[in-house]
Scaffold this motif. Structure first.
Motif, PDB file in Angstrom:
ATOM      1  N   LEU A  63       0.812  -1.215   0.000  1.00 41.16           N
ATOM      2  CA  LEU A  63       0.000   0.000   0.000  1.00 41.16           C
ATOM      3  C   LEU A  63       0.846   1.266   0.000  1.00 41.16           C
ATOM      4  O   LEU A  63       0.325   2.353  -0.260  1.00 41.16           O
ATOM      5  CB  LEU A  63      -0.927   0.000   1.217  1.00 41.16           C
ATOM      6  CG  LEU A  63      -1.901  -1.189   1.324  1.00 41.16           C
ATOM      7  CD1 LEU A  63      -2.708  -1.088   2.612  1.00 41.16           C
ATOM      8  CD2 LEU A  63      -2.814  -1.249   0.109  1.00 41.16           C
ATOM      9  N   LEU A  64       2.132   1.135   0.302  1.00 35.82           N
ATOM     10  CA  LEU A  64       2.999   2.309   0.326  1.00 35.82           C
ATOM     11  C   LEU A  64       3.237   2.817  -1.095  1.00 35.82           C
ATOM     12  O   LEU A  64       3.326   2.029  -2.044  1.00 35.82           O
ATOM     13  CB  LEU A  64       4.336   1.964   0.990  1.00 35.82           C
ATOM     14  CG  LEU A  64       4.271   1.565   2.472  1.00 35.82           C
ATOM     15  CD1 LEU A  64       5.661   1.149   2.947  1.00 35.82           C
ATOM     16  CD2 LEU A  64       3.742   2.712   3.313  1.00 35.82           C
ATOM     17  N   PRO A  65       3.324   4.136  -1.282  1.00 35.10           N
ATOM     18  CA  PRO A  65       3.550   4.687  -2.621  1.00 35.10           C
ATOM     19  C   PRO A  65       4.918   4.289  -3.176  1.00 35.10           C
ATOM     20  O   PRO A  65       5.917   4.273  -2.456  1.00 35.10           O
ATOM     21  CB  PRO A  65       3.467   6.207  -2.392  1.00 35.10           C
ATOM     22  CG  PRO A  65       3.748   6.401  -0.934  1.00 35.10           C
ATOM     23  CD  PRO A  65       3.196   5.191  -0.255  1.00 35.10           C
ATOM     24  N   GLY A  66       4.946   3.934  -4.435  1.00 31.37           N
ATOM     25  CA  GLY A  66       6.192   3.584  -5.101  1.00 31.37           C
ATOM     26  C   GLY A  66       6.664   2.169  -4.864  1.00 31.37           C
ATOM     27  O   GLY A  66       7.759   1.808  -5.304  1.00 31.37           O
ATOM     28  N   ARG A  68       6.084  -1.715  -5.624  1.00 27.03           N
ATOM     29  CA  ARG A  68       5.395  -2.623  -6.550  1.00 27.03           C
ATOM     30  C   ARG A  68       5.286  -4.017  -5.955  1.00 27.03           C
ATOM     31  O   ARG A  68       6.212  -4.510  -5.299  1.00 27.03           O
ATOM     32  CB  ARG A  68       6.138  -2.664  -7.880  1.00 27.03           C
ATOM     33  CG  ARG A  68       6.085  -1.363  -8.662  1.00 27.03           C
ATOM     34  CD  ARG A  68       6.985  -1.400  -9.877  1.00 27.03           C
ATOM     35  NE  ARG A  68       6.870  -2.635 -10.650  1.00 27.03           N
ATOM     36  CZ  ARG A  68       7.560  -2.876 -11.770  1.00 27.03           C
ATOM     37  NH1 ARG A  68       8.413  -1.952 -12.220  1.00 27.03           N
ATOM     38  NH2 ARG A  68       7.410  -4.000 -12.424  1.00 27.03           N
TER      39      ARG A  68
END
Length: 212
Positions: A63-66, A68
């Motif tokens: 869920l963290l940005p960046g 994958r």
């Protein structure tokens, strides 16, 4: 009023059980030979902890940005294969160092708990394993030095032997479980953090060196 000691005894009785040697006679005058085995309740708790560390924590990191999902899966597989060397893969994939360290440590903890759960289940189902545990632990307790200080060898052991070897050893000789898991995680975290620091430093230094 239940004292703290009595409360600890109750909790211990719920999570652990005394197992008598399978071949021991029922002679009341004979001193019982056996060992302490985690109860089914404790096996369920440890199995749930393994699922949380192996599945829930990676799912939250996605869920963290960046970040994958395929990169996280690659790092999970790398941790299972090369263990504390896996941060090199995480850095090469471009994952943030904090995410790399949290994930590899979570996977290591999950594997340790899973190994304990599987071995405890095997012990509960197989009389041969019970024989082996009694035989090993009787001989282990003869060495006071090994019994007292041997558990601390799990810290360097996690660097040298790794996740797939240290938990079975700790389980076989019957070292106190919470302390054994803590020491193994200390050893793994130190090794993984060192690998991560080296890998991060190389990523920062090599481009400048090559361009020069």
């Amino acid at each position: 009023m239940i004292t703290e000691t009595e409360n600890s005894s109750v909790i211990r009785s719920l999570l652990m059980e005394w197992v008598v040697h399978p071949d021991q006679s029922s002679d009341p005058g004979q001193e019982p030979i056996g060992y302490i085995r985690p109860s089914k309740r404790l096996r369920i708790i440890e199995g749930s902890g393994a699922i949380f560390a192996l599945v829930v924590v990676p799912s939250l990191l996605i869920l963290l940005p960046g970040v994958r999902s395929d990169h996280l899966l690659a790092l999970i597989g790398s941790t299972a294969l090369i263990e504390s060397g896996a941060p090199v893969v995480g850095v090469a994939l471009g994952l943030p160092p904090a995410v790399v360290l949290v994930l590899v440590c979570s996977v290591a903890l999950g594997l340790i708990l899973l190994i304990y759960t599987l071995l405890d289940t095997l012990d509960a189902e197989s009389p041969r394993v019970s024989h082996l545990l009694v035989w090993v632990r009787q001989r282990y307790t003869r060495s006071k030095t090994l019994q007292t200080y041997g558990i601390y060898g799990l810290v360097p052991g996690m660097v040298i032997l790794g996740v797939w070897i240290c938990p079975p050893i700790a389980w076989l000789v019957g070292w106190e479980r919470r302390r054994a898991v803590l020491l193994m995680m200390i050893g793994f975290t130190i090794a993984a953090a060192g690998t991560l620091a080296v890998a991060t430093g190389l990523v920062r230094i090599l481009p400048a060196y090559l361009s020069w």
